[in-house]
Motif scaffolding. Structure first.
Motif, PDB file in Angstrom:
ATOM      1  N   ASN A 102       0.813  -1.219   0.000  1.00 29.87           N
ATOM      2  CA  ASN A 102       0.000   0.000   0.000  1.00 29.87           C
ATOM      3  C   ASN A 102       0.845   1.267   0.000  1.00 29.87           C
ATOM      4  N   ASP A 103       2.143   1.147   0.317  1.00 36.73           N
ATOM      5  CA  ASP A 103       3.012   2.328   0.305  1.00 36.73           C
ATOM      6  C   ASP A 103       3.797   2.418  -1.005  1.00 36.73           C
ATOM      7  N   THR A 104       3.133   2.032  -2.101  1.00 29.97           N
ATOM      8  CA  THR A 104       3.720   2.138  -3.425  1.00 29.97           C
ATOM      9  C   THR A 104       2.888   3.045  -4.307  1.00 29.97           C
ATOM     10  N   VAL A 105       3.527   3.542  -5.359  1.00 29.10           N
ATOM     11  CA  VAL A 105       2.850   4.222  -6.461  1.00 29.10           C
ATOM     12  C   VAL A 105       3.321   3.531  -7.733  1.00 29.10           C
ATOM     13  N   VAL A 106       2.390   3.163  -8.587  1.00 27.14           N
ATOM     14  CA  VAL A 106       2.746   2.355  -9.752  1.00 27.14           C
ATOM     15  C   VAL A 106       2.822   3.211 -11.011  1.00 27.14           C
ATOM     16  N   ASP A 107       3.749   2.850 -11.882  1.00 27.41           N
ATOM     17  CA  ASP A 107       3.807   3.432 -13.215  1.00 27.41           C
ATOM     18  C   ASP A 107       2.588   2.934 -13.998  1.00 27.41           C
ATOM     19  N   PRO A 108       2.038   3.751 -14.901  1.00 29.54           N
ATOM     20  CA  PRO A 108       0.861   3.311 -15.661  1.00 29.54           C
ATOM     21  C   PRO A 108       1.050   1.990 -16.397  1.00 29.54           C
ATOM     22  N   ASN A 109       2.282   1.683 -16.793  1.00 29.08           N
ATOM     23  CA  ASN A 109       2.538   0.444 -17.535  1.00 29.08           C
ATOM     24  C   ASN A 109       2.998  -0.690 -16.630  1.00 29.08           C
ATOM     25  N   ALA A 110       2.829  -0.559 -15.331  1.00 28.89           N
ATOM     26  CA  ALA A 110       3.402  -1.538 -14.392  1.00 28.89           C
ATOM     27  C   ALA A 110       2.821  -2.935 -14.537  1.00 28.89           C
ATOM     28  N   LEU A 111       1.543  -3.053 -14.829  1.00 24.77           N
ATOM     29  CA  LEU A 111       0.899  -4.362 -14.822  1.00 24.77           C
ATOM     30  C   LEU A 111       1.006  -5.093 -16.160  1.00 24.77           C
ATOM     31  N   THR A 112       0.948  -4.371 -17.265  1.00 28.29           N
ATOM     32  CA  THR A 112       0.907  -5.001 -18.590  1.00 28.29           C
ATOM     33  C   THR A 112       2.053  -5.976 -18.825  1.00 28.29           C
ATOM     34  N   PRO A 113       3.326  -5.600 -18.626  1.00 32.53           N
ATOM     35  CA  PRO A 113       4.412  -6.557 -18.901  1.00 32.53           C
ATOM     36  C   PRO A 113       4.427  -7.752 -17.954  1.00 32.53           C
TER      37      PRO A 113
END
Length: 303
Positions: A102-113
């Protein structure tokens, strides 16, 4: 309940007394380019009304996300809290699961690869992101390695400035639970994370067991996540007294749980060396609650 497809990912986030961090994490998920996901937000018995505030935010339309809110009713630790949501998502038919701090911020492309690697090679069981210190270009995690003789683990690239030196897809010993994506077959061949660890090494144990069962563990550098680092345990410069306890005890437990007996003795001896180092550090450094820290280290050796 919506119809779950083979492309859907269950994103599982564990909240514990951290409204601001969890709110920012959830907002970053709104920008994911991968469209097929559902968020399972689990609360580990927070005492600060953070979970109620997040539920109210959701009712007021502050999140452009589909979220299922789950209360554990007690602080079950990292594995226990996540397992509650994993079981719920598994029962709903999800193929892929993404554990995210929960203490993260994800890049918009984080999940796709992450999903692409899982779909391309059916022998890949667990994948993970390149993780930076929040707001920096400094690496926190670029894959993990484990010394099964000593019961210790380490982050590849730790505290290095990113100059592209870890931009290759590669098999590693483990993926940190900070950003860990896996396929449902891991649950069917390995089972769930062991909950008696409570904190630290539970996902390392899980990775090693997955590897022992023939699954590949893969670091995916195209997936990027930013991490605020150990907010719930006091941060790197001022760790909670309990950090040393779980580090010493659980490292040894991990070896006993995943390795042949001849490695148990070396790990057993190493934990005393690790304890001595920590005791010296307590004496030298300006830590608070020194007596409690010493007692917990002795308790860790006993357990």
């Amino acid at each position: 309940m919506k119809q779950v497809t083979d492309k859907d990912v269950a994103i599982i986030i564990l909240n514990w007394n951290a409204y601001d961090d969890t709110f920012e994490c959830l907002k970053s998920l709104e920008h994911l380019t991968y469209p097929y996901f559902h968020v399972f937000l689990v609360d580990n018995d927070s005492q600060d009304d953070s979970f109620k505030k997040l539920q109210q935010d959701y009712k007021e339309g502050k999140f452009n996300l589909d979220i299922t809110f789950i209360r554990t009713g007690a602080n079950l630790g990292f594995a226990g809290g996540n397992n509650v949501a994993i079981k719920e998502a598994y029962n709903q038919g999800y193929q892929y699961f993404w554990l995210l701090n929960n203490d993260t911020v994800v890049d918009p492309n984080a999940l796709t690869p992450l999903v692409e690697v899982l779909e391309k090679d059916k022998q890949v069981g667990i994948v993970g992101s390149k993780i930076y210190y929040y707001g920096t270009n400094k690496i926190w995690f670029a894959g993990g390695k484990v010394n099964t003789w000593t019961g210790t683990s380490a982050h590849i690239g730790f505290k290095e400035e990113d100059k592209g030196q870890y931009n290759q897809l590669k098999e590693v010993d483990y993926i940190t639970g900070c950003s860990l994506c896996f396929r449902k077959e891991i649950l069917e061949t390995v089972g769930y994370m062991k909950e008696d660890y409570f904190l630290y090494y539970e996902e390392t144990d899980w990775n090693l067991k997955s590897s022992n069962n023939g699954w590949k563990i893969v670091y995916v550098p195209e997936s990027v996540v930013y991490h605020k680092v150990s907010i719930s345990t006091g941060g790197e410069s001022n760790p909670s007294p309990y950090v040393a306890f779980y580090d010493i005890r659980n490292g040894y437990w991990m070896v006993k749980s995943t390795q042949m007996k001849y490695k148990w003795m070396t790990a057993y001896l190493y934990k005393y060396y690790k304890a001595l180092k920590k005791l010296i550090k307590i004496a030298v450094c300006d830590y608070d609650r020194k007596l409690l820290r010493i007692k917990l280290i002795i308790k860790a050796l006993y357990e």
